[in-house]
Design a protein around this motif. Structure first.
Motif, PDB file in Angstrom:
ATOM      1  N   ASN A 147      -2.194  21.381  -5.963  1.00  0.00           N
ATOM      2  CA  ASN A 147      -3.028  20.365  -5.306  1.00  0.00           C
ATOM      3  C   ASN A 147      -2.900  18.977  -5.920  1.00  0.00           C
ATOM      4  N   ARG A 148      -1.926  18.763  -6.788  1.00  0.00           N
ATOM      5  CA  ARG A 148      -1.735  17.441  -7.375  1.00  0.00           C
ATOM      6  C   ARG A 148      -1.277  16.445  -6.315  1.00  0.00           C
ATOM      7  N   LEU A 149      -1.957  15.318  -6.223  1.00  0.00           N
ATOM      8  CA  LEU A 149      -1.601  14.288  -5.242  1.00  0.00           C
ATOM      9  C   LEU A 149      -0.567  13.347  -5.849  1.00  0.00           C
ATOM     10  N   TRP A 150       0.603  13.894  -6.102  1.00  0.00           N
ATOM     11  CA  TRP A 150       1.660  13.154  -6.796  1.00  0.00           C
ATOM     12  C   TRP A 150       2.819  12.802  -5.881  1.00  0.00           C
ATOM     13  N   SER A 151       2.588  12.853  -4.586  1.00  0.00           N
ATOM     14  CA  SER A 151       3.566  12.370  -3.619  1.00  0.00           C
ATOM     15  C   SER A 151       3.037  11.069  -3.026  1.00  0.00           C
ATOM     16  N   PHE A 152       3.899  10.039  -2.971  1.00  0.00           N
ATOM     17  CA  PHE A 152       3.461   8.730  -2.491  1.00  0.00           C
ATOM     18  C   PHE A 152       4.461   8.198  -1.467  1.00  0.00           C
ATOM     19  N   ARG A 153       3.917   7.714  -0.361  1.00  0.00           N
ATOM     20  CA  ARG A 153       4.750   7.172   0.709  1.00  0.00           C
ATOM     21  C   ARG A 153       4.443   5.692   0.897  1.00  0.00           C
ATOM     22  N   LYS A 186       0.826  -1.202   0.000  1.00  0.00           N
ATOM     23  CA  LYS A 186       0.000   0.000   0.000  1.00  0.00           C
ATOM     24  C   LYS A 186       0.862   1.255   0.000  1.00  0.00           C
ATOM     25  N   VAL A 187       0.331   2.298  -0.617  1.00  0.00           N
ATOM     26  CA  VAL A 187       0.970   3.611  -0.573  1.00  0.00           C
ATOM     27  C   VAL A 187      -0.090   4.639  -0.182  1.00  0.00           C
ATOM     28  N   THR A 188       0.358   5.715   0.429  1.00  0.00           N
ATOM     29  CA  THR A 188      -0.535   6.824   0.748  1.00  0.00           C
ATOM     30  C   THR A 188      -0.112   8.021  -0.092  1.00  0.00           C
ATOM     31  N   SER A 189      -1.094   8.739  -0.621  1.00  0.00           N
ATOM     32  CA  SER A 189      -0.803   9.874  -1.499  1.00  0.00           C
ATOM     33  C   SER A 189      -0.995  11.189  -0.763  1.00  0.00           C
ATOM     34  N   ASN A 190      -0.286  12.207  -1.250  1.00  0.00           N
ATOM     35  CA  ASN A 190      -0.376  13.525  -0.660  1.00  0.00           C
ATOM     36  C   ASN A 190       0.078  14.539  -1.705  1.00  0.00           C
ATOM     37  N   THR A 191      -0.030  15.824  -1.371  1.00  0.00           N
ATOM     38  CA  THR A 191       0.504  16.850  -2.252  1.00  0.00           C
ATOM     39  C   THR A 191       2.024  16.873  -2.118  1.00  0.00           C
ATOM     40  N   ARG A 192       2.686  17.404  -3.119  1.00  0.00           N
ATOM     41  CA  ARG A 192       4.137  17.467  -3.102  1.00  0.00           C
ATOM     42  C   ARG A 192       4.621  18.593  -2.195  1.00  0.00           C
ATOM     43  N   ARG A 193       5.771  18.411  -1.619  1.00  0.00           N
ATOM     44  CA  ARG A 193       6.300  19.362  -0.652  1.00  0.00           C
ATOM     45  C   ARG A 193       6.793  20.654  -1.325  1.00  0.00           C
ATOM     46  N   ASN A 194       6.320  21.774  -0.828  1.00  0.00           N
ATOM     47  CA  ASN A 194       6.792  23.102  -1.272  1.00  0.00           C
ATOM     48  C   ASN A 194       6.607  23.346  -2.766  1.00  0.00           C
TER      49      ASN A 194
END
Length: 237
Positions: A220-226, A200-208
């Motif tokens: 607001n692109r949810l192109w960060s994945f952890r 599984k990965v969780t998505s978020n907005t990119r930093r800065n």
């Protein structure tokens, strides 16, 4: 098509080669097309292997951010203001595309690139968070962390029992270096796991990342994945 089945059956290089320009004529349609693809590529990067630096270090990625910027396209161009490697970033300069899976070092860290050979778009995955395993420390190897809690002059190479995640992207320079310019084999390479991994990965907005020079409009692109699962049992040798 890059989906769960494809990333399970192919290595990272093949997955990035399969990537193509965003489909659609509006920004929203293009983002809608890219979102699930970036999520699957994130799973491949976060669970599918690691960066091997000679026989010294293994770099495991915990968080990755995707960047995509169109130079040419049908419909409205999808722009990404934070992309460093693009036309117009430097006055009167058109930059050639990076070869597939190049490591692009810049002020925010290191990108893994997968740009269009025909120069129509730029695409990359920025390593935002990582953990490092030193293969030789203590004889059998150890997880390590570069601590600067006491200031630059008192930095320490710490050994940890479990992976300690580092969000200081530019600190990868302590490990990702020693690139050859004499034509011999490079000491830095991506190593795919022998057995397919997924999680599984969780998505978020990119930093800065902002849409304006004044840095008032947050992208607001949810192109960060952890990576959601722990790294403790990740190593596969």
């Amino acid at each position: 098509m890059i989906d769960k089945k494809y990333i399970t059956e192919h290595n990272l290089k093949e997955c990035l080669q399969e990537f193509h320009a965003a489909q659609g004529v509006t920004e929203d349609k293009k983002k809608e097309y890219l979102n699930p693809i970036f999520e699957q590529l994130a799973r491949k990067i976060l669970y599918g292997g690691f960066i091997l630096v000679d026989d010294d270090y293994e770099v495991y990625i915990r968080t990755v951010e995707f960047y995509y910027h169109e130079e040419e396209a049908e419909g409205k161009l999808l722009k990404d203001p934070m992309v460093y490697h693009r036309n117009g970033k430097f006055p009167n300069r058109s930059v050639p595309p990076f070869p597939l899976m190049s490591l692009h070092a810049h002020w925010s860290g290191f990108d893994i690139t997968f740009e269009d050979p025909d120069k129509k778009y730029r695409a990359s995955a920025l390593i935002r968070e990582f953990a490092v395993f030193d293969r030789h420390h203590g004889g059998k190897g150890s997880w390590v962390y570069w601590s600067t809690a006491g200031g630059p002059e008192k930095s320490e190479y710490q050994v940890t029992q479990t992976p300690k995640y580092d969000s200081r992207s530019t600190y990868l320079q302590f490990y990702l270096n020693g690139f050859s310019i004499d034509g011999s084999k490079n000491r830095v390479e991506w190593r795919d796991f022998k057995q397919a991994n997924s999680g599984k990965v969780t998505s978020n907005t990119r930093r800065n990342v902002f849409l304006d020079e004044a840095r008032t409009i947050k992208d607001n692109r949810l192109w960060s994945f952890r990576r959601s699962e722990r790294l403790d049992d990740l190593r596969e040798l």
